[in-house]
Scaffold this motif. Structure first.
Motif, mmCIF file in Angstrom:
data_model
loop_
_atom_site.group_PDB
_atom_site.id
_atom_site.type_symbol
_atom_site.label_atom_id
_atom_site.label_comp_id
_atom_site.label_asym_id
_atom_site.label_seq_id
_atom_site.Cartn_x
_atom_site.Cartn_y
_atom_site.Cartn_z
ATOM 1 N N UNK A 170 0.849 -1.184 0.000
ATOM 2 C CA UNK A 170 0.000 0.000 0.000
ATOM 3 C C UNK A 170 0.884 1.233 0.000
ATOM 4 N N UNK A 171 1.217 1.786 -1.167
ATOM 5 C CA UNK A 171 2.191 2.886 -1.240
ATOM 6 C C UNK A 171 1.774 4.134 -0.472
ATOM 7 N N UNK A 172 0.480 4.430 -0.425
ATOM 8 C CA UNK A 172 0.031 5.647 0.242
ATOM 9 C C UNK A 172 0.331 5.633 1.727
ATOM 10 N N UNK A 173 -0.161 4.627 2.423
ATOM 11 C CA UNK A 173 0.097 4.534 3.857
ATOM 12 C C UNK A 173 1.570 4.313 4.139
ATOM 13 N N UNK A 174 2.240 3.547 3.294
ATOM 14 C CA UNK A 174 3.660 3.306 3.494
ATOM 15 C C UNK A 174 4.454 4.603 3.415
ATOM 16 N N UNK A 175 4.104 5.452 2.468
ATOM 17 C CA UNK A 175 4.825 6.729 2.319
ATOM 18 C C UNK A 175 4.666 7.600 3.554
ATOM 19 N N UNK A 183 7.159 14.389 -3.778
ATOM 20 C CA UNK A 183 8.329 14.233 -4.658
ATOM 21 C C UNK A 183 9.643 14.049 -3.901
ATOM 22 N N UNK A 184 9.793 14.722 -2.780
ATOM 23 C CA UNK A 184 11.053 14.624 -2.032
ATOM 24 C C UNK A 184 11.266 13.225 -1.458
ATOM 25 N N UNK A 185 10.178 12.523 -1.214
ATOM 26 C CA UNK A 185 10.311 11.184 -0.645
ATOM 27 C C UNK A 185 10.197 10.075 -1.666
ATOM 28 N N UNK A 186 10.152 10.416 -2.950
ATOM 29 C CA UNK A 186 9.914 9.421 -3.999
ATOM 30 C C UNK A 186 10.976 8.324 -4.022
ATOM 31 N N UNK A 190 10.403 4.387 -3.202
ATOM 32 C CA UNK A 190 10.728 3.396 -4.236
ATOM 33 C C UNK A 190 11.661 2.327 -3.681
ATOM 34 N N UNK A 191 12.624 2.732 -2.870
ATOM 35 C CA UNK A 191 13.545 1.775 -2.268
ATOM 36 C C UNK A 191 12.817 0.831 -1.314
ATOM 37 N N UNK A 192 11.870 1.379 -0.554
ATOM 38 C CA UNK A 192 11.102 0.561 0.377
ATOM 39 C C UNK A 192 10.240 -0.447 -0.380
ATOM 40 N N UNK A 193 9.602 0.007 -1.450
ATOM 41 C CA UNK A 193 8.773 -0.889 -2.251
ATOM 42 C C UNK A 193 9.622 -1.988 -2.875
#
Length: 258
Positions: A170-175, A183-186, A190-193
């Motif tokens: 779940x990219x939203x909650x994970x972010x 954008x600063x955390x992209x 991506x590394x976490x995913x």
């Protein structure tokens, strides 16, 4: 084993969407679009328990597999979704191996699980209990959603849990959880995913992820993901309406009308 679960665990590329509009008509429209499956979003949408069954039935009419994202970890919610005839569950916010094991137990009948036997729709309202019991454990898809910093830290242990078919990002909650918003955390996100996908595949599980737009599907497929939930009925409805309006405005502009 059901054809749908077989496709999932064999990592066949599957593209579905969330069903969030609480009405069978919306499910039927989505089912006729060519999607490989639907995921009824009981977690975030305003859907009642009885409507879950009506929505699953609508998907069944068009022979499109329907799974349910349950509201949490409660075994009662998992049982209700499966008793409705859903072909699987997506359990949100799974952050430990123990939570993943609990999801498996709640989804499987003894001796491999602890799901209770009942005369629900899946079992033909009591007329096909024996038949359903004989095939349910092999047919139900158990997907767990990893979307927290704790889940990321425990991904190896979660991926090692026997009985988990799909590990879904779940990219939203994970972010939000790992402070990788915008954008600063992209790159951090991506590394976490990538870490979740790599661990999932290394342990022989199927990797899935939510994709807000079609372009994201190819991006994560290149890393090994094969189970995709593309947007939702509400998102696609809004995007389609906006695109239609923009096209109409352009036509009016070319014709000289205001």
């Amino acid at each position: 084993m059901s054809g749908f679960r077989h496709k999932c665990i064999c990592r066949e590329s599957l593209v579905g969407s969330f069903a969030a509009i609480p009405h069978p008509v919306a499910v039927e429209v989505m089912a006729q679009s060519g999607l490989d499956f639907l995921c009824i979003d009981w977690e975030h949408a305003q859907i009642s328990r009885d409507m879950i069954e009506a929505m699953v039935r609508a998907a069944d009419i068009h022979r499109v597999p329907a799974i349910v994202r349950v509201p949490g970890h409660a075994p009662e919610a998992i049982a209700a979704a499966l008793d409705s005839g859903a072909q699987g569950v997506l359990v949100p916010r799974v952050s430990t191996a123990a939570q993943a094991q609990a999801a498996v137990k709640a989804s499987r009948y003894p001796p491999t699980g602890e799901r209770g036997v009942g005369p629900g729709r899946a079992a033909g309202y009591g007329y096909r209990i024996s038949e359903y019991l004989a095939q349910a454990n092999d047919s139900i898809v158990v997907a767990v959603q990893v979307e927290t910093s704790e889940g990321l830290a425990n991904i190896e242990a979660i991926a090692a849990v026997e009985g988990v078919d799909v590990i879904f990002v779940g990219p939203g909650d994970l972010s939000v959880s790992i402070d990788a918003i915008g954008p600063k955390g992209a790159d951090k996100l991506a590394q976490a995913i990538r870490r979740i996908i790599d661990a999932t595949i290394a342990h022989g599980r199927t990797s899935g992820i939510f994709c807000a737009k079609p372009q994201d599907v190819a991006r994560w497929a290149a890393l090994g993901a094969s189970f995709f939930i593309l947007a939702s009925d509400t998102m696609l409805l809004g995007a389609g309406a906006a695109a239609g309006k923009a096209s109409a405005d352009a036509e009016l502009g070319r014709s000289g009308r205001s």
